[in-house]
Design an enzyme around this catalytic site. Sequence first.
Site, PDB file in Angstrom:
ATOM      1  N   ARG A  35       0.827  -1.216   0.000  1.00 10.59           N
ATOM      2  CA  ARG A  35       0.000   0.000   0.000  1.00 10.59           C
ATOM      3  C   ARG A  35       0.861   1.265   0.000  1.00 10.59           C
ATOM      4  NH1 ARG A  35      -5.187  -1.492   3.904  1.00 10.59           N
ATOM      5  NH2 ARG A  35      -6.373  -2.494   2.245  1.00 10.59           N
ATOM      6  N   LYS A 221     -19.784 -16.182   3.032  1.00 10.74           N
ATOM      7  CA  LYS A 221     -21.198 -15.870   3.262  1.00 10.74           C
ATOM      8  C   LYS A 221     -21.903 -15.285   2.046  1.00 10.74           C
ATOM      9  CE  LYS A 221     -20.781 -15.110   8.231  1.00 10.74           C
ATOM     10  NZ  LYS A 221     -20.932 -14.132   9.322  1.00 10.74           N
ATOM     11  N   GLY A 377      -9.403  -8.556  -0.225  1.00  9.29           N
ATOM     12  CA  GLY A 377      -8.190  -8.965   0.486  1.00  9.29           C
ATOM     13  C   GLY A 377      -7.698 -10.366   0.188  1.00  9.29           C
ATOM     14  N   GLY A 400     -13.442  -3.398   0.547  1.00 14.32           N
ATOM     15  CA  GLY A 400     -14.813  -2.906   0.684  1.00 14.32           C
ATOM     16  C   GLY A 400     -15.157  -1.859  -0.357  1.00 14.32           C
TER      17      GLY A 400
END
Length: 419
Positions: A35, A221, A377, A400
């Site tokens: 990053r 999920k 990720g 996200g």
Amino acid sequence: MQTIDNFNFAGKKAFVRVDFNVPLDENFNITDDNRMRAALPTLKKILADGGSIIIGSHLGRPKGPADKFSLKHILKHLSDLLGVEVQFANDCMGEEAAVKAAALQPGEVLLLENLRFYAEEEGKPRGLAEDATDEEKAAAKKAVKESQKEFTKKLASYADCYVNDAFGTAHRAHASTALIAKYFDKDSKMFGYLMEKEVKAVDKVLNDIKRPFTAIMGGSKVSSKIEIIENLLSKVDNLIIAGGMTYTFTKAMGGKIGISICEDDKLDLALDLVAKAKEKGVNLVLAVDAKIADAFSNDANTKFCPVDQIPDGWEGLDIGPETEKIFTDVIKNSKTILWNGPTGVFEFENFTHGSRAVGEAIVEATKNGAFSLVGGGDSVACVNKFGLASGVSYVSTGGGALLEAIEGKILPGIAAINE
């Protein structure tokens, strides 16, 4: 809209919002500096122009000042990467920050302490009692929103222009990622190079589609991916469901899944998604076999079996060879590919095969002219672990933020620059 290439930073102080939320070990050594490296082109452009830089970032999710979340731990490495001795302000709001920012000369860099040490950065009240009433919560929220205005105004006062290069937080309407932009006119606020690339990559996947378009959705999920799956069903030709979600779909369709991960309250939702895919003419690709284990461990006993015939006491931890062939055939014939989520528990060496096969198929398709975007990720960790990152078109730094963009949401950090 102003672009970083067209802006001359000579003699200007730039507030640059970056995402230096890097992992640190117990001795505060950086274990992955990707990053930080991703922001270097933007920072070096400003310095090369003769500008100076005030860097704002967060690290972790502190609830106030805490040494383990201090950005001082990355100061030396940042100085080494930039080739400039970076100054540090121990408090992003303190007098020291204002004085050091005001004194910056062309070519100099100041790193502010973790912006999230202040509740005002996120705009959420802290320290509320667990039994706080709705009235108390509302009052606390109102108070922090009010003080957030002063916090944002002060950050903006340090600089002449604003550069947002933090795609990883672009989906947050935080002080330094969105609200600060209104203190700069449209010619003095812009995306950094990383943000520009991220925005273009998402736009290509959503609006410049070469077909067939295949999305591979992993993760444990269905509930966390429902909105993105629904949005993709109106865009893709093929939707591959992988990872833990597989077993919710399998059980919904009457299969036996042993003790595999499953959202029992989402079985109807899974069937609904199957029906929607059919209705829209989307090829919904589900696993047909699985690599199963008798314990959630790399050292467990393993075997392969049909995905809908997993014995009691066993769980699926990766796809099987038949599924690998089905998935990779679809991927290799695609011209636009989005990968979010591995096919199994790739952290365990014995359950990496499916994810590696998917990654290699994406690389092959990319060589043959496909555009491939890998994000989230775990998918990013996958391509890095297998050494495949350089073989795909783009690896997104935003988890996200990427998902929300693909869901079709307007990201506050992007909207603030476009206004």
